[in-house]
Each structure stands twice: as structure tokens, then as C-alpha cells.
Design an enzyme around this catalytic site. Structure first.
Site, PDB file in Angstrom:
ATOM      1  NE  ARG A 186      -3.416   7.896   1.229  1.00 24.91           N
ATOM      2  CZ  ARG A 186      -3.286   6.596   0.945  1.00 24.91           C
ATOM      3  NH1 ARG A 186      -4.296   5.782   1.123  1.00 24.91           N
ATOM      4  NH2 ARG A 186      -2.152   6.125   0.480  1.00 24.91           N
ATOM      5  NE  ARG A 191      -8.253  -1.340  -0.630  1.00 29.37           N
ATOM      6  CZ  ARG A 191      -8.252  -0.032  -0.729  1.00 29.37           C
ATOM      7  NH1 ARG A 191      -9.120   0.672  -0.047  1.00 29.37           N
ATOM      8  NH2 ARG A 191      -7.385   0.591  -1.506  1.00 29.37           N
ATOM      9  CB  CYS A 238      -9.188   7.032   1.776  1.00 25.43           C
ATOM     10  SG  CYS A 238      -7.556   7.188   2.433  1.00 25.43           S
ATOM     11  CE  LYS A 245      -1.671  -2.595   0.269  1.00 23.95           C
ATOM     12  NZ  LYS A 245      -1.799  -1.171  -0.065  1.00 23.95           N
ATOM     13  CG  ASN A 246       1.878  -0.487  -0.390  1.00 28.19           C
ATOM     14  OD1 ASN A 246       0.790  -0.737  -0.946  1.00 28.19           O
ATOM     15  ND2 ASN A 246       1.964   0.004   0.827  1.00 28.19           N
ATOM     16  CG  ASP A 304       1.394   1.398   5.454  1.00 32.40           C
ATOM     17  OD1 ASP A 304       0.556   2.286   5.695  1.00 32.40           O
ATOM     18  OD2 ASP A 304       1.924   1.246   4.333  1.00 32.40           O
TER      19      ASP A 304
HETATM   20  N1  EPU Z   1       1.360  13.722   0.433  1.00 37.12           N
HETATM   21  C1  EPU Z   1       1.213  15.027   0.037  1.00 37.12           C
HETATM   22  N2  EPU Z   1       1.058  15.277  -1.292  1.00 37.12           N
HETATM   23  C2  EPU Z   1       1.057  14.300  -2.228  1.00 37.12           C
HETATM   24  C3  EPU Z   1       1.219  12.970  -1.821  1.00 37.12           C
HETATM   25  C4  EPU Z   1       1.365  12.715  -0.476  1.00 37.12           C
HETATM   26  O1  EPU Z   1       1.208  15.926   0.861  1.00 37.12           O
HETATM   27  O2  EPU Z   1       0.928  14.617  -3.428  1.00 37.12           O
HETATM   28  C5  EPU Z   1       1.521  13.423   1.862  1.00 37.12           C
HETATM   29  C6  EPU Z   1       0.385  12.568   2.411  1.00 37.12           C
HETATM   30  O3  EPU Z   1      -0.702  13.358   2.842  1.00 37.12           O
HETATM   31  C7  EPU Z   1       1.054  11.836   3.546  1.00 37.12           C
HETATM   32  C8  EPU Z   1       2.472  11.664   3.047  1.00 37.12           C
HETATM   33  O4  EPU Z   1       2.661  12.613   2.012  1.00 37.12           O
HETATM   34  O5  EPU Z   1       1.121  12.648   4.687  1.00 37.12           O
HETATM   35  C9  EPU Z   1       2.762  10.293   2.552  1.00 37.12           C
HETATM   36  O6  EPU Z   1       1.894   9.954   1.529  1.00 37.12           O
HETATM   37  P1  EPU Z   1       2.442   9.105   0.352  1.00 37.12           P
HETATM   38  O7  EPU Z   1       2.239   9.826  -0.927  1.00 37.12           O
HETATM   39  O8  EPU Z   1       3.814   8.598   0.638  1.00 37.12           O
HETATM   40  O9  EPU Z   1       1.455   7.916   0.385  1.00 37.12           O
HETATM   41  P2  EPU Z   1       1.208   7.028  -0.845  1.00 37.12           P
HETATM   42  O10 EPU Z   1       2.432   6.959  -1.668  1.00 37.12           O
HETATM   43  O11 EPU Z   1      -0.070   7.440  -1.486  1.00 37.12           O
HETATM   44  C10 EPU Z   1       2.089   4.790   0.133  1.00 37.12           C
HETATM   45  C11 EPU Z   1       1.465   3.471   0.471  1.00 37.12           C
HETATM   46  C12 EPU Z   1       0.604   3.633   1.710  1.00 37.12           C
HETATM   47  C13 EPU Z   1       1.490   4.123   2.847  1.00 37.12           C
HETATM   48  C14 EPU Z   1       2.176   5.444   2.435  1.00 37.12           C
HETATM   49  C15 EPU Z   1       3.141   5.963   3.460  1.00 37.12           C
HETATM   50  C16 EPU Z   1       1.273   2.515  -1.738  1.00 37.12           C
HETATM   51  C17 EPU Z   1       0.404   1.998  -2.814  1.00 37.12           C
HETATM   52  N3  EPU Z   1       0.672   3.021  -0.660  1.00 37.12           N
HETATM   53  O12 EPU Z   1       0.980   5.647  -0.130  1.00 37.12           O
HETATM   54  O13 EPU Z   1       0.115   2.331   2.020  1.00 37.12           O
HETATM   55  O14 EPU Z   1       0.731   4.341   4.001  1.00 37.12           O
HETATM   56  O15 EPU Z   1       2.892   5.256   1.198  1.00 37.12           O
HETATM   57  O16 EPU Z   1       4.160   5.049   3.679  1.00 37.12           O
HETATM   58  O17 EPU Z   1       2.489   2.430  -1.838  1.00 37.12           O
HETATM   59  C18 EPU Z   1      -1.260   0.762   3.053  1.00 37.12           C
HETATM   60  O18 EPU Z   1      -0.623  -0.128   2.462  1.00 37.12           O
HETATM   61  O19 EPU Z   1      -2.068   0.507   3.984  1.00 37.12           O
HETATM   62  C19 EPU Z   1      -1.065   2.154   2.663  1.00 37.12           C
HETATM   63  C20 EPU Z   1      -1.940   3.114   2.949  1.00 37.12           C
END
Ligand code: EPU
Length: 424
Positions: free
Chosen positions: A121, A401, A116, A22-23, A309
């Protein structure tokens, strides 16, 4: 709302095939915005989040044709740059269209993603990245309005690590934007997840010049246009980990195929420490057998360490292990909503300030429990499979999802799980 009815206590046996990640698929679908030419994607999982991204691309003007796990994305009309609230509010990963829209159209108008169930986030790193590429942005009426300079985005060296380390989607967003920027971009502090590498591989097939994906420093030489490509999405490492735990928590023995165990080195090391027997059969298949469940302490960290995850699912397993386990959740300290629900099934988990302490050795008993996020929902299904008697898992739309045909795959392994759909 649909729910699962699960009669626990059946050891899983047989073979399960893992779906596409998915990701990886989500940002790769968004990358189609970077070209007017067709993109063919194979091994795309059939999931609610994927359908949401498809709706978003359609609302921007792309034409999508689905044929089982293959998706063809074409452009038959001028693209729009507006991502509406009703779609973005369903899925935070919608923010992945920001970089591609800015790079291709010079403008992105996107409903701001909210919080969420797994905690705040933020998108500050995404915004920092586009600022570094010389874009401007403001938030008006709940929408982010971002604009590139007249001649397009301008490449630059930047650091995208935040206080919790790197961000997967921010790295991906800026990598996509920089592919069409003028000159060279260097992203220091980039995320190293396999999904980032998969996106970089796809972009390079489209004509981008990206090196260093999979390290914490990615270099992108901007090009003028990107072109058509065909790409196979990598296997879902989180689905793989979930099935490893499903086999172990039920006292079962299964074979998992179409997976990539090299993406799960640290989880597999910890699973083995917790008594799960895992044997590599080939580059893409493993066998899993339950053993004596042992307590383990672990901390969630960005790749290659233990992924957040898989935290919820492993927590469910550790409730059965002899001894005390301590889980430290550093990525989303609030991601423990499943703990209180599993406690309703008889476990003893206490949570405080991002740390869960599990007094193991519980025997779980079936109960009605409610999922509040995708991975937490999966953990409740796993606990129910191990529990004595019948459980109901409510709010399974979270699970839909991100897990393709979860109950069908589990049923094929011998689980007693039914989807109950309310008659309207
Ligand atoms: N963060 C910030 N600022 C930002 C973005 C993120 O501080 O602008 C922080 C977040 O608060 C968190 C950390 O950085 O503490 C990681 O967040 P990240 O941005 O890596 O999360 P994401 O890219 O939005 C992806 C996956 C998530 C997974 C996370 C961490 C996708 C679509 N989603 O999210 O997947 O938990 O990386 O590995 O790639 C899931 O599949 O259940 C899921 C939530």
C-alpha cells in the site's frame, strides 16, 4: 488472543442499527489538527482503529473526551508534529495526519507506514500531493520528514490518480492540507467515495472553501484559519453491506436501520442479481431477505462501483450459490487470504493473479479458521454463520478494528456467536 466460537445454521431475524463509518471518522478526527478550536463529532463508532487515531491525536497534544458515540477534541497545549512508530505501525490511516500537520505547523515527522496483509500500500500519491503544494520531504531512519515552505503551503492544480485509479486517503490528505494553503488547489483524479464528501462537509463547516467533493475534480480555495464545528459521521456502508450478506447467507430476514442505501447502489444491484431480496423502507432503512443464491461475476473498483471492502464478504456468500462466480480484485490484487480459509470449510475457490474463481453450490462445515485482515475476518464469520456445526474464528483483533460490537449485533439477530477471551 480472543476468538469467536460460532455455531452455524441459524437464520438471522430482527433489526440491526448501523454505526458511523470508520473510514469517514478516521480522516475527520485527523482534521481536528487543522484548528486550535474544539471539534465535536457525533456517531463515531467505538473501534480499535478509532482508538488508535485518538492515541495519535493525544500524542500530538490534543485532548479527547469520549461520551458514547460523541467525541470532543480540544487543544490545551502546543501541538507536536511527530507521529511515532508504535502508533503508526498499528494503522496505516495514521498517514492522514500528514496533510493537516504540514498545513497547520509547517512540518510533519511521521513513521513511514509499512506493508499489510492485503498487499503493498504505497503512499506515492500522498507524497506527490504535498510536493505539488511546494512541500519538501525525505525519509530518514524509517520516518518521513516533510516541510512546507517558510510562508506555508502553496495551492496548485494537480492530478492525483495513480495506476489503480484514485486514492481515498491521498485525496483526503491533500484536501485537508490545501484548506490552509495560499491560493487555489485543484485536485484532478480525486476519489469520489462518500467518505471524501463527509470530510469535505466537515471542513466546509470549519470555514474551508471546498467544492466538487464526490466528483473527480475537487477545488479548494485556501483560507487563513479554520474554526470550531460539530458534525455527524455518515453511516458505515461497508458494515451495512456486511449485514446484508449476513442475513442472506444464513437464509434469514432482517431490517437494517441508520444506514444510507444510496451509498451502496452498485453492491445492492449485484446482491439482488445474486438472489438477495432487498427492499428500501426509507432513506435510511432497508429490509433484506434471502433468496435462491445465484452465481455472479464482479470486479472491485473505486466508488461508485463495487468496493474492495465488500469483496471478501460477498465471496463467502457466493460459495453457496449455484454455478461459477468470478471475482476480479483490481484495488488490492492480493486481498484473497480469506479464500484458502473458507476452502478449509468445504468451498472450492481458486485464486490466481488477483482473480478468484468460485465453484459454487458448496455446503460449508464448521472449522477453525484464521482471519488475516479486517474484511477477510468478517468473511470468515459470515461463512461460519452459514456452516454446519461449530467454527472458531481466530485473530479477531482484525475484526475489532472496524466492526463495532459485531458479535453483540449478530447475537441480537439470533446468531450463536461467543467471544472467547483467554484467561491470562
Ligand atoms: N495507491 C497508490 N498510491 C498511493 C495510495 C494508494 O498506488 O499513494 C493505490 C493502492 O495501492 C490501491 C489504491 O490506490 O491499489 C487504493 O488505495 P487507497 O489509497 O484508496 O486506499 P486508502 O485510502 O489507503 C481506503 C480505505 C480502505 C479501502 C481503500 C479502497 C480508509 C481509512 N481506508 O484506504 O479501507 O480499502 O480506501 O477503497 O479510508 C478497510 O476499511 O478495510 C480498508 C482497507
Amino acid at each position: 488472543m480472543s476468538k469467536f466460537a460460532i455455531k452455524g445454521g441459524k437464520p438471522l431475524k430482527g433489526t440491526v442499527q448501523i454505526s458511523g463509518a470508520k473510514n469517514a471518522a478516521l480522516p475527520i478526527l485527523a482534521a481536528s489538527i487543522l484548528t486550535s478550536e474544539p471539534l465535536t463529532l457525533n456517531n463515531v463508532p467505538n473501534l480499535e482503529d478509532i482508538n488508535t487515531m485518538i492515541s495519535l491525536l493525544e500524542s500530538l497534544g490534543k485532548k479527547i473526551t469520549k461520551n458514547n458515540s460523541q467525541i470532543l477534541i480540544e487543544e490545551c497545549q502546543p501541538l507536536d508534529y511527530s507521529a511515532p512508530y508504535d502508533i503508526v505501525s498499528k494503522m496505516r490511516a495514521s498517514i492522514a495526519v500528514m496533510g493537516p500537520l504540514l498545513a497547520r505547523l509547517g512540518r510533519a515527522h511521521i513513521s513511514m507506514p509499512g506493508g499489510c496483509a492485503i498487499g503493498p500500500r504505497p503512499i506515492d500519491l500522498h507524497l506527490k500531493g504535498i510536493e505539488e503544494l511546494s512541500a519538501t520531504h525525505q525519509t530518514v531512519h524509517g520516518y518521513l520528514d516533510a516541510e512546507a515552505p517558510k510562508g506555508g503551503l502553496i495551492g496548485k492544480e494537480m492530478n492525483l490518480s495513480g495506476k489503480h485509479g484514485s486514492s481515498v486517503l491521498a485525496t483526503e490528505n491533500i484536501m485537508m492540507a490545501a484548506s490552509l494553503a495560499k491560493g487555489k488547489t485543484i485536485i484532478n483524479g480525486s476519489a469520489k467515495e462518500p467518505e471524501v464528501i463527509d470530510l469535505a462537509n466537515l471542513l466546509n463547516k470549519m470555514g474551508a472553501k471546498i467544492s466538487g467533493a464526490g466528483t473527480d475534480c475537487i477545488t479548494i480555495e485556501g483560507v487563513d484559519t479554520l474554526h470550531s464545528a460539530e458534525h455527524d459521521i455518515i453511516p458505515d456502508r461497508i458494515e451495512t453491506g456486511t449485514f446484508i450478506i449476513a442475513a442472506a447467507i444464513t437464509g434469514g430476514e432482517i431490517t437494517i436501520t441508520h444506514c444510507n442505501p444510496s451509498h451502496l447502489e452498485e453492491p445492492i444491484r449485484l446482491f439482488k442479481q445474486a438472489g438477495i431480496q432487498i427492499t428500501s423502507l426509507s432513506d435510511s432503512s432497508i429490509s433484506v431477505k434471502s433468496g435462491n443464491a445465484k452465481a455472479v461475476d464482479f470486479t472491485t473498483m473505486p466508488y461508485p462501483l463495487f468496493p474492495t471492502d465488500l469483496q471478501s464478504q460477498f465471496l463467502a456468500y457466493l460459495t453457496l450459490a449455484e454455478g461459477k462466480s468470478i471475482i476480479t480484485e483490481t484495488i488490492y490484487p492480493d486481498r484473497f487470504m480469506h479464500a484458502a480459509e473458507i476452502n478449509r470449510m468445504g468451498s472450492s475457490i481458486s485464486v490466481d493473479a488477483g482473480i478468484a474463481i468460485i465453484q459454487g453450490g458448496s455446503s460449508l462445515s464448521g472449522a477453525s479458521v484464521m482471519g488475516s485482515d479486517l474484511r477477510g475476518g468478517a468473511a470468515l464469520v459470515l461463512a461460519a454463520l452459514a456452516a454446519d456445526g461449530i467454527s472458531e474464528v481466530l485473530r479477531i483483533y482484525h475484526i475489532d478494528r472496524g466492526y463495532e460490537n459485531l458479535e453483540i449485533k449478530l447475537r441480537n439477530l439470533g446468531a450463536d456467536i461467543q467471544r472467547i477471551i483467554p484467561s491470562s
